[in-house]
Design an enzyme around this catalytic site. Structure first.
Site, PDB file in Angstrom:
ATOM      1  N   PHE B 159       0.575  -0.842   0.098  1.00  0.00           N
ATOM      2  CA  PHE B 159       0.265   0.539   0.099  1.00  0.00           C
ATOM      3  C   PHE B 159       1.091   1.575  -0.028  1.00  0.00           C
ATOM      4  O   PHE B 159       1.460   1.271  -0.689  1.00  0.00           O
ATOM      5  CB  PHE B 159      -0.547  -0.440   0.578  1.00  0.00           C
ATOM      6  CG  PHE B 159      -2.214  -1.698   0.962  1.00  0.00           C
ATOM      7  CD1 PHE B 159      -2.795  -0.742  -0.561  1.00  0.00           C
ATOM      8  CD2 PHE B 159      -2.419  -2.166   1.982  1.00  0.00           C
ATOM      9  CE1 PHE B 159      -4.125  -2.369  -0.086  1.00  0.00           C
ATOM     10  CE2 PHE B 159      -3.808  -2.568   2.189  1.00  0.00           C
ATOM     11  CZ  PHE B 159      -4.502  -3.053   0.566  1.00  0.00           C
ATOM     12  N   SER B 160       1.222   1.821   1.086  1.00  0.00           N
ATOM     13  CA  SER B 160       1.004   3.548   1.130  1.00  0.00           C
ATOM     14  C   SER B 160       2.316   3.579   0.998  1.00  0.00           C
ATOM     15  O   SER B 160       3.413   4.815   0.724  1.00  0.00           O
ATOM     16  CB  SER B 160       0.571   4.570   2.335  1.00  0.00           C
ATOM     17  OG  SER B 160      -0.762   4.652   1.291  1.00  0.00           O
ATOM     18  N   VAL B 161       3.734   2.772   1.690  1.00  0.00           N
ATOM     19  CA  VAL B 161       4.696   2.682   1.229  1.00  0.00           C
ATOM     20  C   VAL B 161       5.878   2.801  -0.086  1.00  0.00           C
ATOM     21  O   VAL B 161       6.719   3.236  -0.122  1.00  0.00           O
ATOM     22  CB  VAL B 161       5.300   1.162   1.578  1.00  0.00           C
ATOM     23  CG1 VAL B 161       6.977   0.877   1.311  1.00  0.00           C
ATOM     24  CG2 VAL B 161       5.131   0.422   3.198  1.00  0.00           C
TER      25      VAL B 161
END
Lengths: 441, 441
Positions: B159-161
């Protein structure tokens, strides 16, 4: 875009008809058998520029609506996973197995083509839209070329070469006594009781002598090829589509037509059924079997992958993607009788059973005069020539060719505008013979 | 299935609301902040059996209609490519770089959680639905655990990594003078002239202080989160859908709301714009840049991959998948100032600029009280603590945490039923401190 036949150019029309059956071209009218092919350099990916800007221009877009049209198909062959869901086939953690090089200058090697004209190997590769070729002689890489943006690490769509992996895995399970090839398919997959496979033997699936109604009429969306393409995700479904949404549900709908065991008829759906049997017997996903039993043991350089449908079913007859070098390892393992890299992949008896071939009389029913004297066994094509050669083959020019007498393996991956093998195979046979001669020199 | 909020269980309701904004949970009513969580063992993949039969039973199917529901999401986190198109991020051909082991017995290490209760590291991992953890100290693997069918070779959805990779690549291009972070976005992407980004500076995109109307109301399909999910392919499109069919077309439709540069507001769409700028400036696909500039140079063990939309656009803010060990290499490279494996990946000035952080006052506008004292710079979260720590973070518990003072890197990959970091972060901060103490002992 596949319903209206009239307005589409010839090259495009030749693609889908043979998506699932290499025999299809033979059924085309004679005029279609000498199509005007685009000059290979005019359809190179460098020139076409597909998907190379952000976002791609409308002209440079490849998506599910045009991925099997030509020349977009040239891009698809190296980028399938960017269009559809896929299941990884992991290589092992160990370093890649050795594939020593012993280069021979084959580019300029001259042979006589099927029209009696002189042609060099390099020109043959160009003329047949080759993306990659690897030739092994006695286990050494004597020749290796890439074109059209293909790299040694690029997986390439293999279409029906996929079947030959499914066939070998099934044949090994027969050898191990885990599948009875004389049993009915329904012993393993009772869900198929009401279908064409309801009274068919496993062996008839393995050698494609089962009789199933599977019409490929590209102007008639009621023919079964559409159901296969829509259920598997190969083609986008039309608005309001109410049919099967996965391969297994689609297979259940197919009916018997004719007599099982009477003659060879090439049908991708047999490979899907065979893969289903393999997964049912082993309790394992096809891709995981491929990884554990083949990719890891052979010490592959790269992961491979297979396209899957909406419930994770691999396209066990058409969906494998792998690199040329890794496929060369497969060929070498077969040439060596099932072992490579210090590992036994298949029993020698399984390879021998495959290479000795099937029933050549029954093969004649398959309508493939361009494969004279061939038979089909365990989802492999057997040449029955003096060298004992056999091969895996997929549309648009995918080949793993094993020549035991010449101690040669050839992997050729292409994006030819003509799908069916019929158009290219007379030349391919000449090239096989030339390469077998060249490597021995 | 995401329109009707009332009938769905709480855990499920917590998923999508925070798919794209870790802040979302903070906006939930207080009662929702102490949800009844399923016992981790009750939602292990071994127990759930998703996609483990051929075909899967209806109850065991994971597809695009339920892939972000819980507990189906546990399967999705390790199998995204089996559901959607993806672009490979290839490791290099060289052997993997060394990641020497120096194990410490941290399983039983006891620390005090955010409620003041004693908890062991092992219990913390179980309680937070951890699929993988790798702890490096001075470049050595002191602790490494896998659960829930995860293997060292399994790519995990981050995801937002993902954003943090896009941010570092952009920051390097700023350092190299190829992107002017004080220029308007439209200098690089003129297509965005009529959108929220029309008068926004690149720096405001990089640090998420640009003002864009992007509502996430999961009972209202007219809010922008639906457009993002439908255009990107994260969610299946409703019948008759007429909206944007790719991310870039969707971005063009978003409008300004508020004043650019005034305060931090976490918006995944900024990362998509930033990735667009990076590709436009370099002329390269995000995944190819990731491969050539990061994955190959770091000597990764496995290929990574990123989800792409219908025209090949990577989800540059949410779509990366990679293994825990390879992410540990990324963390170690950052800890060492941008170099690892004998290669310079980023200039030290780029890492320093990131680690020193952004504007802590502006950060307070972002509504994340669970990240006290933090700032956001180049798409990284900066703790501003005594150890100089900073981290990448994705919903459902994805973390790369770098603690320079403790010479420690922690990668934690999870499939927590609660999406937003707000629920777990108070405990996470306690765990970071405990691990930093433990590795120094």
């Amino acid at each position: 875009m596949i319903l209206s036949r009239r307005r589409r150019p010839l090259a495009e029309r030749l693609i889908l008809p043979a998506l699932l059956g290499a025999a299809s071209l033979a059924a085309l009218p004679a005029a279609a058998q000498a199509p005007q092919l685009p000059p290979p350099d005019a359809v190179s990916l460098d020139k076409l520029g597909y998907m190379s800007t952000f976002p791609p221009t409308p002209e440079q877009r490849v998506d599910l609506t045009n991925s099997y049209k030509y020349p977009q198909l040239r891009w698809t062959m190296q980028h399938l996973r960017e269009l559809v869901p896929t299941h990884n086939i992991r290589r092992g953690a160990a370093p890649a197995s050795a594939l020593p090089a012993a280069p021979k200058p084959l580019d300029g090697y001259v042979f006589e083509d099927d029209k009696g004209q002189k042609i060099t190997v390099a020109d043959w590769l160009k003329a047949t839209y080759t993306d990659a070729i690897v030739v092994l002689h006695k286990g050494r890489v004597v020749y290796e070329r890439y074109d059209n943006q293909m790299k040694p690490s690029s997986p390439h769509l293999l279409f029906s070469v996929t079947k030959s992996f499914t066939g070998l895995m099934a044949a090994q399970l027969v050898h191990d006594g885990k599948i009875d090839d004389q049993a009915l398919v329904t012993k393993y997959v009772p869900e198929l009781a009401g279908s064409a496979w309801g009274d068919m033997k496993v062996r008839e699936v393995m050698d494609m002598t089962g009789a199933v109604r599977f019409r490929e009429v590209y102007t008639d969306p009621t023919t079964e090829i559409f159901g296969y393409s829509w259920s598997s995700g190969l083609l986008p479904r039309p608005p309001g589509y109410q049919g099967a949404t996965n391969i297994y549900d689609f297979l259940k709908t197919l009916k018997k037509e004719g007599e099982h065991g009477a003659g060879f008829t090439y049908r991708t759906v047999h490979s899907e059924v065979l893969g289903w049997i393999v997964s049912r017997v082993t309790g394992r996903h096809w891709a995981d079997l491929m990884s554990e039993n083949i990719w890891q043991k052979l010490g592959m350089e790269e992961d491979a992958y297979v396209m899957v449908d909406s419930v994770g079913t691999p396209l066990q007859g058409a969906g494998l993607n792998a690199t040329a070098r890794d496929l060369a390892r497969v060929g070498e393992m077969l040439r060596l009788g099932g072992s490579f890299n210090g590992q036994k992949i298949f029993d020698k008896a399984v390879i021998d059973d495959t290479a000795k071939g099937g029933d050549r009389e029954k093969f004649k029913a398959g309508g493939m005069p361009f494969r004279p004297g061939y038979s089909y066994r365990n989802q492999w094509w057997i040449l029955h020539n003096a060298d004992g050669a056999y091969e895996a083959s997929g549309i648009h020019g995918q080949m793993i060719h094993i020549n035991p007498a010449a101690e040669m393996v050839v992997v050729k991956l292409s994006s030819h505008p003509v799908a069916g093998a019929g158009f290219t195979h007379p030349l391919t046979l000449k090239a096989w013979a030339a390469l077998a001669q060249a490597v021995r020199q």
